[in-house]
Design an enzyme around this catalytic site. Structure first.
Site, short mmCIF file in Angstrom:
data_model
loop_
_atom_site.label_atom_id
_atom_site.label_comp_id
_atom_site.label_asym_id
_atom_site.label_seq_id
_atom_site.Cartn_x
_atom_site.Cartn_y
_atom_site.Cartn_z
N TYR A 47 0.81 -1.21 0.00
CA TYR A 47 0.00 0.00 0.00
C TYR A 47 0.86 1.27 0.00
O TYR A 47 0.35 2.34 -0.34
CB TYR A 47 -0.92 0.04 1.22
CG TYR A 47 -1.94 -1.07 1.30
CD1 TYR A 47 -2.13 -1.98 0.26
CD2 TYR A 47 -2.71 -1.24 2.45
CE1 TYR A 47 -3.06 -3.00 0.36
CE2 TYR A 47 -3.64 -2.26 2.55
CZ TYR A 47 -3.81 -3.14 1.51
OH TYR A 47 -4.73 -4.16 1.62
N HIS A 105 0.23 -11.60 1.71
CA HIS A 105 -0.78 -10.77 1.04
C HIS A 105 -1.50 -11.53 -0.09
O HIS A 105 -2.72 -11.48 -0.20
CB HIS A 105 -0.11 -9.51 0.49
CG HIS A 105 -1.05 -8.39 0.21
ND1 HIS A 105 -0.66 -7.08 0.19
CD2 HIS A 105 -2.37 -8.38 -0.06
CE1 HIS A 105 -1.70 -6.31 -0.08
NE2 HIS A 105 -2.75 -7.08 -0.25
#
Length: 272
Positions: A47, A105
């Protein structure tokens, strides 16, 4: 706020998602959320906002023991050395000595699952993360991790909302007492304008987004991490906890299409 107990961690059932929030906007959003009472913040190395979140946590005045912070290793960093470096970088950016939950992830084509989870378990044993888990793992991958490797998985974070059926995955996770953390819980904003949800919302003096969130939170073993940068939206999401859905509402939601997946990158696993 109610918490899901998993692998020694209390996971608040409603958290703040931060995907595509960066810089000052991200910092302000996290500061706002913490001031409103959020205690579960979700981020990831991919992110690019861990430094902003670290700054927000540091300035918040909220005791570290009251917070739940999740971050994630990107799927290019799943080899042991790369994962350790990624973890060290995440911790430094977050300005923390420990995270509460460290996730893979996304699965990768060439990942060595035993080596990967040996590394994750060592990070947990060293006290650098309180728990470990996965995101975007299908049932076949979960079976390998849980039944063969016997890794202590604290959650599987996946896309889940009123337009996507996750019944088989939920069933497997429930049988193993592993929570499902729902990302994209408002279907990237589509829930807010759905006519069926809006009709239910009018009945309860709520919003369609609140109805969609409460539908998730009414399910055993499910947490949700809606993204919201504005304080008004953050508060509205928190208030979803107080909406009371009935059987008629749930039947109407069951009638919505359940095959809409909005997050499906080229490296996603085969879901079916």
């Amino acid at each position: 706020m109610e918490k899901l107990q998993t692998q020694g961690v209390g996971l608040p059932r409603l958290g703040l998602g931060t995907f595509r929030m960066q810089g000052d906007v991200c910092r302000a959003a996290v500061e706002s959320a913490l001031a409103l009472g959020y205690r579960h913040i979700d981020t990831a190395e991919m992110y690019g906002n861990e430094d902003a979140i670290g700054a927000a946590i540091a300035s918040s005045g909220v005791a570290r023991g009251d917070l739940h912070i999740t971050t994630k290793a990107w799927n290019e960093n799943l080899a042991p050395d790369a994962m350790r470096r990624a973890f060290d970088t995440s911790l430094k950016k977050l300005r923390l000595d420990q995270v509460d939950l460290y996730l893979v992830h996304w699965p990768a084509q060439n990942m060595n699952l035993p080596a990967m989870f040996e590394t994750l378990i060592k990070l947990k044993q060293q006290g650098r993360t309180r728990a470990i888990g996965v995101a975007n793992f299908n049932i076949a991958l979960l079976k390998t991790v849980v039944e063969q490797i016997k890794a202590p998985i604290a959650c599987n974070q996946v896309e889940y909302h009123v337009f996507l059926d996750q019944t088989p995955l939920r069933g497997y996770l429930a049988a193993k007492s592993i929570p499902l953390v729902a990302y994209c819980p408002l279907a990237q904003g589509r829930a807010a304008t759905d006519q069926t949800l809006m009709a239910i919302a009018r009945k309860h003096g709520a919003t369609a987004a609140q109805v969609a969130l409460k539908w998730l939170l009414d399910q055993d073993g499910v947490a949700a991490i809606p993204k919201a940068s504005r304080a008004e939206s953050q508060k509205s999401n928190l208030d979803a906890q107080h909406v009371g859905l009935d059987d008629e509402d749930r039947a109407a939601i069951a009638g919505l299409p359940k095959n809409k997946r909005f997050v499906n990158p080229g490296f996603a696993p085969a879901w079916d």
